[in-house]
Design a protein around this motif. Structure first.
Motif, PDB file in Angstrom:
ATOM      1  N   ASP A 112       0.817  -1.212   0.000  1.00 22.42           N
ATOM      2  CA  ASP A 112       0.000   0.000   0.000  1.00 22.42           C
ATOM      3  C   ASP A 112       0.854   1.267   0.000  1.00 22.42           C
ATOM      4  O   ASP A 112       1.838   1.367   0.729  1.00 22.42           O
ATOM      5  CB  ASP A 112      -0.904  -0.009   1.237  1.00 22.42           C
ATOM      6  CG  ASP A 112      -1.638  -1.334   1.386  1.00 22.42           C
ATOM      7  OD1 ASP A 112      -2.675  -1.511   0.728  1.00 22.42           O
ATOM      8  OD2 ASP A 112      -1.138  -2.211   2.122  1.00 22.42           O
ATOM      9  N   PRO A 146       1.763   5.242   0.675  1.00 22.47           N
ATOM     10  CA  PRO A 146       1.472   6.189   1.755  1.00 22.47           C
ATOM     11  C   PRO A 146       0.273   7.088   1.533  1.00 22.47           C
ATOM     12  O   PRO A 146      -0.303   7.601   2.501  1.00 22.47           O
ATOM     13  CB  PRO A 146       2.766   7.008   1.841  1.00 22.47           C
ATOM     14  CG  PRO A 146       3.833   6.070   1.406  1.00 22.47           C
ATOM     15  CD  PRO A 146       3.198   5.243   0.321  1.00 22.47           C
ATOM     16  N   LEU A 204      -6.581   3.601   3.266  1.00 21.68           N
ATOM     17  CA  LEU A 204      -6.712   2.323   3.998  1.00 21.68           C
ATOM     18  C   LEU A 204      -8.155   2.015   4.402  1.00 21.68           C
ATOM     19  O   LEU A 204      -8.399   1.308   5.381  1.00 21.68           O
ATOM     20  CB  LEU A 204      -5.803   2.310   5.233  1.00 21.68           C
ATOM     21  CG  LEU A 204      -4.310   2.558   4.977  1.00 21.68           C
ATOM     22  CD1 LEU A 204      -3.537   2.445   6.290  1.00 21.68           C
ATOM     23  CD2 LEU A 204      -3.743   1.602   3.948  1.00 21.68           C
ATOM     24  N   HIS A 257      -8.847  -1.762   4.705  1.00 20.90           N
ATOM     25  CA  HIS A 257      -8.220  -2.373   5.875  1.00 20.90           C
ATOM     26  C   HIS A 257      -9.015  -2.039   7.139  1.00 20.90           C
ATOM     27  O   HIS A 257      -9.201  -2.895   8.008  1.00 20.90           O
ATOM     28  CB  HIS A 257      -6.782  -1.879   6.030  1.00 20.90           C
ATOM     29  CG  HIS A 257      -5.874  -2.320   4.922  1.00 20.90           C
ATOM     30  ND1 HIS A 257      -5.728  -1.594   3.766  1.00 20.90           N
ATOM     31  CD2 HIS A 257      -5.068  -3.408   4.794  1.00 20.90           C
ATOM     32  CE1 HIS A 257      -4.870  -2.210   2.971  1.00 20.90           C
ATOM     33  NE2 HIS A 257      -4.453  -3.310   3.566  1.00 20.90           N
ATOM     34  N   PRO A 283      -2.017  -3.569   6.270  1.00 21.13           N
ATOM     35  CA  PRO A 283      -1.332  -2.823   5.210  1.00 21.13           C
ATOM     36  C   PRO A 283       0.182  -2.931   5.363  1.00 21.13           C
ATOM     37  O   PRO A 283       0.691  -3.177   6.454  1.00 21.13           O
ATOM     38  CB  PRO A 283      -1.797  -1.384   5.442  1.00 21.13           C
ATOM     39  CG  PRO A 283      -2.144  -1.323   6.900  1.00 21.13           C
ATOM     40  CD  PRO A 283      -2.646  -2.688   7.276  1.00 21.13           C
ATOM     41  N   TRP A 326       3.476  -0.559   4.207  1.00 23.92           N
ATOM     42  CA  TRP A 326       3.894   0.763   3.715  1.00 23.92           C
ATOM     43  C   TRP A 326       4.879   0.588   2.561  1.00 23.92           C
ATOM     44  O   TRP A 326       5.941   0.015   2.726  1.00 23.92           O
ATOM     45  CB  TRP A 326       4.524   1.477   4.886  1.00 23.92           C
ATOM     46  CG  TRP A 326       5.269   2.748   4.744  1.00 23.92           C
ATOM     47  CD1 TRP A 326       6.603   2.887   4.525  1.00 23.92           C
ATOM     48  CD2 TRP A 326       4.751   4.074   4.915  1.00 23.92           C
ATOM     49  NE1 TRP A 326       6.964   4.211   4.543  1.00 23.92           N
ATOM     50  CE2 TRP A 326       5.839   4.972   4.779  1.00 23.92           C
ATOM     51  CE3 TRP A 326       3.485   4.601   5.152  1.00 23.92           C
ATOM     52  CZ2 TRP A 326       5.693   6.350   4.883  1.00 23.92           C
ATOM     53  CZ3 TRP A 326       3.340   5.969   5.258  1.00 23.92           C
ATOM     54  CH2 TRP A 326       4.420   6.833   5.121  1.00 23.92           C
ATOM     55  N   ARG A 341       1.771  10.176   8.137  1.00 20.85           N
ATOM     56  CA  ARG A 341       1.178   9.064   7.377  1.00 20.85           C
ATOM     57  C   ARG A 341       1.637   7.714   7.937  1.00 20.85           C
ATOM     58  O   ARG A 341       0.858   6.764   8.008  1.00 20.85           O
ATOM     59  CB  ARG A 341       1.564   9.164   5.893  1.00 20.85           C
ATOM     60  CG  ARG A 341       1.071  10.399   5.183  1.00 20.85           C
ATOM     61  CD  ARG A 341      -0.436  10.539   5.254  1.00 20.85           C
ATOM     62  NE  ARG A 341      -1.107   9.417   4.604  1.00 20.85           N
ATOM     63  CZ  ARG A 341      -2.396   9.117   4.776  1.00 20.85           C
ATOM     64  NH1 ARG A 341      -3.146   9.829   5.594  1.00 20.85           N
ATOM     65  NH2 ARG A 341      -2.935   8.102   4.136  1.00 20.85           N
ATOM     66  N   HIS A 342       2.887   7.644   8.335  1.00 18.77           N
ATOM     67  CA  HIS A 342       3.446   6.434   8.943  1.00 18.77           C
ATOM     68  C   HIS A 342       2.675   6.089  10.217  1.00 18.77           C
ATOM     69  O   HIS A 342       2.306   4.932  10.456  1.00 18.77           O
ATOM     70  CB  HIS A 342       4.924   6.681   9.242  1.00 18.77           C
ATOM     71  CG  HIS A 342       5.774   5.454   9.354  1.00 18.77           C
ATOM     72  ND1 HIS A 342       5.939   4.785  10.549  1.00 18.77           N
ATOM     73  CD2 HIS A 342       6.525   4.776   8.442  1.00 18.77           C
ATOM     74  CE1 HIS A 342       6.772   3.762  10.371  1.00 18.77           C
ATOM     75  NE2 HIS A 342       7.133   3.726   9.093  1.00 18.77           N
ATOM     76  N   PHE A 377      -0.733   4.697   9.293  1.00 14.45           N
ATOM     77  CA  PHE A 377      -0.621   3.299   8.913  1.00 14.45           C
ATOM     78  C   PHE A 377      -0.455   2.417  10.150  1.00 14.45           C
ATOM     79  O   PHE A 377      -1.036   1.326  10.236  1.00 14.45           O
ATOM     80  CB  PHE A 377       0.567   3.098   7.962  1.00 14.45           C
ATOM     81  CG  PHE A 377       0.224   3.214   6.496  1.00 14.45           C
ATOM     82  CD1 PHE A 377       0.488   2.168   5.632  1.00 14.45           C
ATOM     83  CD2 PHE A 377      -0.345   4.368   5.974  1.00 14.45           C
ATOM     84  CE1 PHE A 377       0.178   2.261   4.278  1.00 14.45           C
ATOM     85  CE2 PHE A 377      -0.654   4.475   4.626  1.00 14.45           C
ATOM     86  CZ  PHE A 377      -0.395   3.420   3.778  1.00 14.45           C
ATOM     87  N   HIS A 378       0.334   2.875  11.107  1.00 15.27           N
ATOM     88  CA  HIS A 378       0.548   2.098  12.332  1.00 15.27           C
ATOM     89  C   HIS A 378      -0.773   1.874  13.064  1.00 15.27           C
ATOM     90  O   HIS A 378      -1.059   0.761  13.527  1.00 15.27           O
ATOM     91  CB  HIS A 378       1.541   2.822  13.233  1.00 15.27           C
ATOM     92  CG  HIS A 378       2.007   2.018  14.402  1.00 15.27           C
ATOM     93  ND1 HIS A 378       3.041   1.111  14.330  1.00 15.27           N
ATOM     94  CD2 HIS A 378       1.563   1.971  15.696  1.00 15.27           C
ATOM     95  CE1 HIS A 378       3.233   0.554  15.516  1.00 15.27           C
ATOM     96  NE2 HIS A 378       2.346   1.063  16.353  1.00 15.27           N
ATOM     97  N   CYS A 390      -0.539  -1.581  10.485  1.00 13.17           N
ATOM     98  CA  CYS A 390       0.674  -1.807   9.715  1.00 13.17           C
ATOM     99  C   CYS A 390       1.853  -2.035  10.648  1.00 13.17           C
ATOM    100  O   CYS A 390       2.045  -1.290  11.619  1.00 13.17           O
ATOM    101  CB  CYS A 390       0.941  -0.602   8.814  1.00 13.17           C
ATOM    102  SG  CYS A 390       2.383  -0.785   7.747  1.00 13.17           S
ATOM    103  N   SER A 442       7.220  -2.263   6.381  1.00 12.51           N
ATOM    104  CA  SER A 442       7.376  -1.509   5.140  1.00 12.51           C
ATOM    105  C   SER A 442       7.946  -2.444   4.092  1.00 12.51           C
ATOM    106  O   SER A 442       8.493  -3.505   4.410  1.00 12.51           O
ATOM    107  CB  SER A 442       8.311  -0.313   5.333  1.00 12.51           C
ATOM    108  OG  SER A 442       9.651  -0.757   5.511  1.00 12.51           O
TER     109      SER A 442
END
Length: 468
Positions: free
Chosen positions: A157, A159, A163, A166, A178, A180, A222-223, A226-227, A231, A234
């Protein structure tokens, strides 16, 4: 006559058969790297026919069909899937010796209980039987995963992805997490394409990105997003590792130049990509993720067909051996500041096997068993010979017992027998070593080894025994 796919398929000796059936066969699946569509999973999609689920987007099959003289229309064109499938059935007998022959018949056996060999004579009956089954609820995307005993799926996925699928799947019994994949951040060759991507990041973040520092702030946010969505990994699909002695500490000028529409020169490109990858890896370390590097593909070699069909359509190959110095210096640039996350290096050139295995040994630090991983035989190497060499080289120069095992790396929902394929090849390799007296015939050693590389090592390494 015995079926081609039978209980002891690929298992040459009694020891291999025993350890496969007792320790590997019934293990669940953790597929921590694939290209499945989270949308199709969330929608619990049913495919209309066997041609659709098998041939749409499968560049492995397209490549074989072209080699067999099949017109491109039946690969990427508009003919009905039934007609495409007949062309695939014509091709299959000519794939003997290629993993496609094994995968095809394993998938027919495991999903549809079809043990006939696929060829032009059997094509029609196989197509209609499997297509009718695919319309049943038991063959929806979610049920396909459950029937294959999949515990976790790691999709791929960007950035900029919101999502949404998900998030919709957060209560699904199979963890769909997901992964990264920020490759677009280093694709600087075309300033217009790069800037269009930065504008997408601006849109999804609601923030202006005019400096490299702005970009890092948005990426951190964004990280974190995702977390929160589950996520924990990566993935980076790179031609090679980047490293520059001239990187310095300030990539702002290079970013400003490309944002202004100008191309970076070779030195600037290497320095920018090195620094960008450093910063991305620092984020992975910050949040305790696993980072994966798929190295060594030479992509889009056929200019004419790339312009017509786009990427990921079957015109990629193995690249030259990797630059071991740049791999070493890149990893060391993180480790020296204690910012090297758990790392999996996937290698596509078998000439580099031993270099990769010894390279990861340089950065094992005793904090995590198998912190640095030599990733599963990948793409052109995920076949019997490639896997056997991978296992032999990892055994000789690393710790096979800490290997986190196989991934499908696939876009197809029918690909999960690839885990079985790996397990059979691995058990045959180990069993043969036992029979030769190279590995002791000790049940505890063999059980821990086989269960580990089949399932348990990945579960522990990624921490998937924990809740999201």
């Amino acid at each position: 006559m015995k079926n081609f796919i039978h209980p002891d398929f690929l298992l040459e000796g009694k020891t291999a058969q025993k350890i496969y059936h007792e320790y590997a066969e019934n293990q669940p699946v953790i597929d921590f790297h694939c290209h499945l569509s989270p949308k199709l999973i969330a929608e619990n999609h049913n495919f209309d026919n066997l041609g659709e689920v098998w041939l749409a987007g499968d560049h492995y099959k397209w490549r074989a069909m072209r080699t067999n003289g099949v017109n491109e229309a039946y690969c990427t064109g508009s003919p009905p899937f039934y007609e495409k499938f007949l062309k695939w059935a014509e091709t299959v007998p000519n794939t003997v010796g290629n993993p496609l022959y094994h995968w095809t018949h394993l998938e027919l056996a495991r999903h549809f209980n079809i043990f006939e060999l696929l060829n032009p004579k059997t094509a029609d009956s196989i197509y209609h039987k499997a297509s009718e089954m695919l319309k049943e609820e038991a063959f929806s995307t979610q049920n396909l995963l459950k029937r294959m005993k999949v515990e976790m799926v790691g999709t791929t996925d960007d950035p900029v992805d919101n999502l949404e699928y998900h998030i919709k799947l957060k209560d699904f019994e199979v963890q769909v997490r997901p992964t990264w994949r920020p490759d677009n951040l280093i694709k600087t060759d075309d300033p217009e394409t790069f800037n269009n991507y930065i504008e997408k990041l601006e849109e999804v973040s609601g923030k202006s990105i005019s400096t490299f520092s702005d970009l890092l702030t948005v990426l951190d946010e964004r990280h974190a997003f995702f977390h929160e969505a589950g996520c924990r990994a990566s993935d980076h699909g790179l031609d090679r590792m980047y490293y520059s002695e001239d990187a310095g500490t300030n990539p702002e000028e290079a970013f400003k130049k490309i944002r202004g529409g100008s191309k970076l020169n070779e030195t600037e490109t290497e320095a920018y990509r090195f620094r960008m990858m450093q910063e991305l890896c620092k984020l992975n370390h910050k949040r305790g993720w696993v980072q994966q590097f798929h190295l060594g593909a030479m992509r889009n070699n056929n200019t004419r067909l790339f312009k017509k069909l786009g990427p990921d359509t079957g015109f990629d190959s193995i690249a030259n051996p990797q630059d071991s110095y740049k791999i070493s210096r890149f990893l060391d640039s993180l480790d020296v500041h204690n910012q090297l996350a758990k790392t999996i290096l996937y290698n596509l050139n078998p000439a580099d096997n031993e270099m990769f295995v010894t390279m990861i040994g340089n950065f094992q630090d005793g904090t995590v068993p198998g912190k640095m991983q030599y990733g599963a035989a990948w793409w052109f190497l995920d076949q019997k010979t490639g896997m056997e060499k991978h296992l032999a080289d990892l055994s000789a120069l690393g710790l096979l017992s800490r290997f986190v095992g196989m991934v499908t790396d696939s876009r197809s929902f029918l690909s999960y027998p690839r885990h079985e394929y790996f397990r059979r090849i691995a058990c045959n390799f180990i069993g043969n070593e036992v029979d030769k007296g190279v590995i002791p015939n000790d049940p505890e050693i063999l059980k821990n080894l086989v269960e580990g590389i089949s399932y348990k090592n990945a579960k522990s390494y990624f921490g998937f025994q924990n809740s999201r």
